[in-house]
Every structure is written in structure tokens, then in C-alpha cells.
Design a protein around this motif. Structure first.
Motif, PDB file in Angstrom:
ATOM      1  N   TRP A   6       0.842  -1.186   0.000  1.00 39.37           N
ATOM      2  CA  TRP A   6       0.000   0.000   0.000  1.00 39.37           C
ATOM      3  C   TRP A   6       0.880   1.240   0.000  1.00 39.37           C
ATOM      4  O   TRP A   6       1.902   1.289   0.692  1.00 39.37           O
ATOM      5  N   HIS A   7       0.480   2.238  -0.775  1.00 34.99           N
ATOM      6  CA  HIS A   7       1.093   3.567  -0.757  1.00 34.99           C
ATOM      7  C   HIS A   7       0.203   4.417   0.154  1.00 34.99           C
ATOM      8  O   HIS A   7      -1.007   4.504  -0.066  1.00 34.99           O
ATOM      9  N   VAL A   8       0.793   5.010   1.175  1.00 30.58           N
ATOM     10  CA  VAL A   8       0.045   5.792   2.157  1.00 30.58           C
ATOM     11  C   VAL A   8       0.442   7.257   2.044  1.00 30.58           C
ATOM     12  O   VAL A   8       1.632   7.584   2.009  1.00 30.58           O
ATOM     13  N   ARG A   9      -0.555   8.125   1.973  1.00 31.73           N
ATOM     14  CA  ARG A   9      -0.294   9.557   1.855  1.00 31.73           C
ATOM     15  C   ARG A   9      -1.186  10.315   2.824  1.00 31.73           C
ATOM     16  O   ARG A   9      -2.346   9.970   3.033  1.00 31.73           O
ATOM     17  N   VAL A  10      -0.625  11.341   3.447  1.00 30.36           N
ATOM     18  CA  VAL A  10      -1.388  12.239   4.316  1.00 30.36           C
ATOM     19  C   VAL A  10      -1.396  13.613   3.666  1.00 30.36           C
ATOM     20  O   VAL A  10      -0.337  14.163   3.358  1.00 30.36           O
ATOM     21  N   ASP A  11      -2.583  14.154   3.462  1.00 24.09           N
ATOM     22  CA  ASP A  11      -2.720  15.517   2.950  1.00 24.09           C
ATOM     23  C   ASP A  11      -2.508  16.460   4.127  1.00 24.09           C
ATOM     24  O   ASP A  11      -3.384  16.662   4.960  1.00 24.09           O
ATOM     25  N   ARG A  12      -1.304  17.013   4.202  1.00 29.60           N
ATOM     26  CA  ARG A  12      -0.947  17.834   5.362  1.00 29.60           C
ATOM     27  C   ARG A  12      -1.714  19.151   5.389  1.00 29.60           C
ATOM     28  O   ARG A  12      -1.817  19.795   6.420  1.00 29.60           O
ATOM     29  N   GLY A  13      -2.297  19.548   4.269  1.00 30.31           N
ATOM     30  CA  GLY A  13      -3.145  20.728   4.243  1.00 30.31           C
ATOM     31  C   GLY A  13      -4.483  20.482   4.921  1.00 30.31           C
ATOM     32  O   GLY A  13      -5.092  21.406   5.452  1.00 30.31           O
ATOM     33  N   LEU A  14      -4.929  19.232   4.917  1.00 31.84           N
ATOM     34  CA  LEU A  14      -6.178  18.863   5.582  1.00 31.84           C
ATOM     35  C   LEU A  14      -5.970  18.441   7.032  1.00 31.84           C
ATOM     36  O   LEU A  14      -6.851  18.614   7.862  1.00 31.84           O
ATOM     37  N   CYS A  15      -4.819  17.852   7.317  1.00 32.15           N
ATOM     38  CA  CYS A  15      -4.553  17.288   8.642  1.00 32.15           C
ATOM     39  C   CYS A  15      -4.723  18.341   9.740  1.00 32.15           C
ATOM     40  O   CYS A  15      -4.216  19.458   9.625  1.00 32.15           O
ATOM     41  N   VAL A  16      -5.458  17.973  10.784  1.00 34.56           N
ATOM     42  CA  VAL A  16      -5.669  18.872  11.922  1.00 34.56           C
ATOM     43  C   VAL A  16      -4.889  18.420  13.153  1.00 34.56           C
ATOM     44  O   VAL A  16      -5.011  19.008  14.218  1.00 34.56           O
ATOM     45  N   GLY A  17      -4.098  17.357  13.009  1.00 28.43           N
ATOM     46  CA  GLY A  17      -3.241  16.908  14.103  1.00 28.43           C
ATOM     47  C   GLY A  17      -3.978  16.271  15.262  1.00 28.43           C
ATOM     48  O   GLY A  17      -3.528  16.361  16.395  1.00 28.43           O
ATOM     49  N   SER A  18      -5.086  15.583  14.982  1.00 27.69           N
ATOM     50  CA  SER A  18      -5.839  14.936  16.063  1.00 27.69           C
ATOM     51  C   SER A  18      -5.048  13.806  16.701  1.00 27.69           C
ATOM     52  O   SER A  18      -5.270  13.480  17.861  1.00 27.69           O
ATOM     53  N   GLY A  19      -4.158  13.181  15.946  1.00 30.91           N
ATOM     54  CA  GLY A  19      -3.355  12.082  16.471  1.00 30.91           C
ATOM     55  C   GLY A  19      -4.068  10.743  16.465  1.00 30.91           C
ATOM     56  O   GLY A  19      -3.517   9.748  16.924  1.00 30.91           O
ATOM     57  N   LEU A  40       5.146   6.921   8.410  1.00 29.53           N
ATOM     58  CA  LEU A  40       6.531   6.588   8.729  1.00 29.53           C
ATOM     59  C   LEU A  40       7.242   5.958   7.537  1.00 29.53           C
ATOM     60  O   LEU A  40       8.465   5.972   7.476  1.00 29.53           O
ATOM     61  N   ALA A  41       6.465   5.405   6.606  1.00 30.91           N
ATOM     62  CA  ALA A  41       7.016   4.859   5.364  1.00 30.91           C
ATOM     63  C   ALA A  41       6.019   5.152   4.246  1.00 30.91           C
ATOM     64  O   ALA A  41       4.812   5.135   4.471  1.00 30.91           O
ATOM     65  N   GLU A  42       6.527   5.442   3.059  1.00 29.24           N
ATOM     66  CA  GLU A  42       5.650   5.749   1.927  1.00 29.24           C
ATOM     67  C   GLU A  42       4.858   4.521   1.489  1.00 29.24           C
ATOM     68  O   GLU A  42       3.723   4.623   1.055  1.00 29.24           O
ATOM     69  N   GLU A  43       5.479   3.351   1.596  1.00 31.80           N
ATOM     70  CA  GLU A  43       4.798   2.103   1.276  1.00 31.80           C
ATOM     71  C   GLU A  43       4.832   1.190   2.482  1.00 31.80           C
ATOM     72  O   GLU A  43       5.791   1.203   3.257  1.00 31.80           O
ATOM     73  N   THR A  44       3.765   0.409   2.625  1.00 29.65           N
ATOM     74  CA  THR A  44       3.660  -0.496   3.756  1.00 29.65           C
ATOM     75  C   THR A  44       2.909  -1.747   3.341  1.00 29.65           C
ATOM     76  O   THR A  44       2.230  -1.767   2.312  1.00 29.65           O
ATOM     77  N   ASP A  45       3.021  -2.774   4.152  1.00 24.62           N
ATOM     78  CA  ASP A  45       2.199  -3.955   3.948  1.00 24.62           C
ATOM     79  C   ASP A  45       0.770  -3.605   4.345  1.00 24.62           C
ATOM     80  O   ASP A  45       0.553  -2.827   5.284  1.00 24.62           O
ATOM     81  N   PRO A  46      -0.223  -4.166   3.664  1.00 26.95           N
ATOM     82  CA  PRO A  46      -1.612  -3.928   4.056  1.00 26.95           C
ATOM     83  C   PRO A  46      -1.840  -4.376   5.500  1.00 26.95           C
ATOM     84  O   PRO A  46      -1.298  -5.400   5.932  1.00 26.95           O
TER      85      PRO A  46
END
Length: 78
Positions: A6-19, A40-46
Motif C-alpha cells: 500500500w502507498h500511504v499519503r497524508v494531505d498535510r493541508g487537511l490534517c488537523v493533528g488529532s493524532g 513513517l514509510a511511503e509504502e507499507t504492507d496492508p
């Protein structure tokens, strides 16, 4: 045949830092000094933890896709 990734991406413009993502999947997400999530990694195991983190993000800032096909895993097409 290669194992699925899986490729995981966070839209930092949307992120509100809820944790919530870091709480759901501490091995996959962390908050930076600006209190914004980052994978923590761009790609990960599902994993159920990564999917749960994306599903519980209050602003839907996390997207998951398959790097080999670009197919979206989350959010689901509606």
C-alpha cells in the motif's frame, strides 16, 4: 508474484493533528513538530491498523492506494 503493498499519503493541508492515526497505527504514523501527521514509510504492507487509521481520520486526510496499479484502497469510490 509480488506481495501486495500500500502507498500511504497524508494531505498535510487537511490534517488537523488529532493524532487518531498515530493512536490507531503507531507503527505507521507519527505527528511531527508541527502536530501534523506523516506516514513513517511511503509504502507499507496492508494492515487493519493502517486502514482503521484512514477510516477514523476526522478530516479524511489519509489516502491509501496500490503503488503498482494506482487503484484506490481508501477512501472507497462512492
Amino acid at each position: 508474484m509480488a506481495a501486495e503493498r500500500w502507498h500511504v499519503r497524508v494531505d498535510r493541508g487537511l490534517c488537523v493533528g488529532s493524532g487518531m492515526c498515530a493512536g490507531s497505527a503507531p507503527g505507521a504514523f507519527a505527528l511531527d513538530a508541527g502536530h501534523r501527521s506523516r506516514p513513517l514509510a511511503e509504502e507499507t504492507d496492508p494492515s487493519e491498523e493502517v486502514l482503521a487509521a484512514a477510516e477514523t481520520c476526522p478530516v479524511e486526510a489519509i489516502t491509501i492506494s496500490r503503488p503498482d496499479t494506482g487503484e484506490t484502497v481508501f477512501p472507497p469510490d462512492e
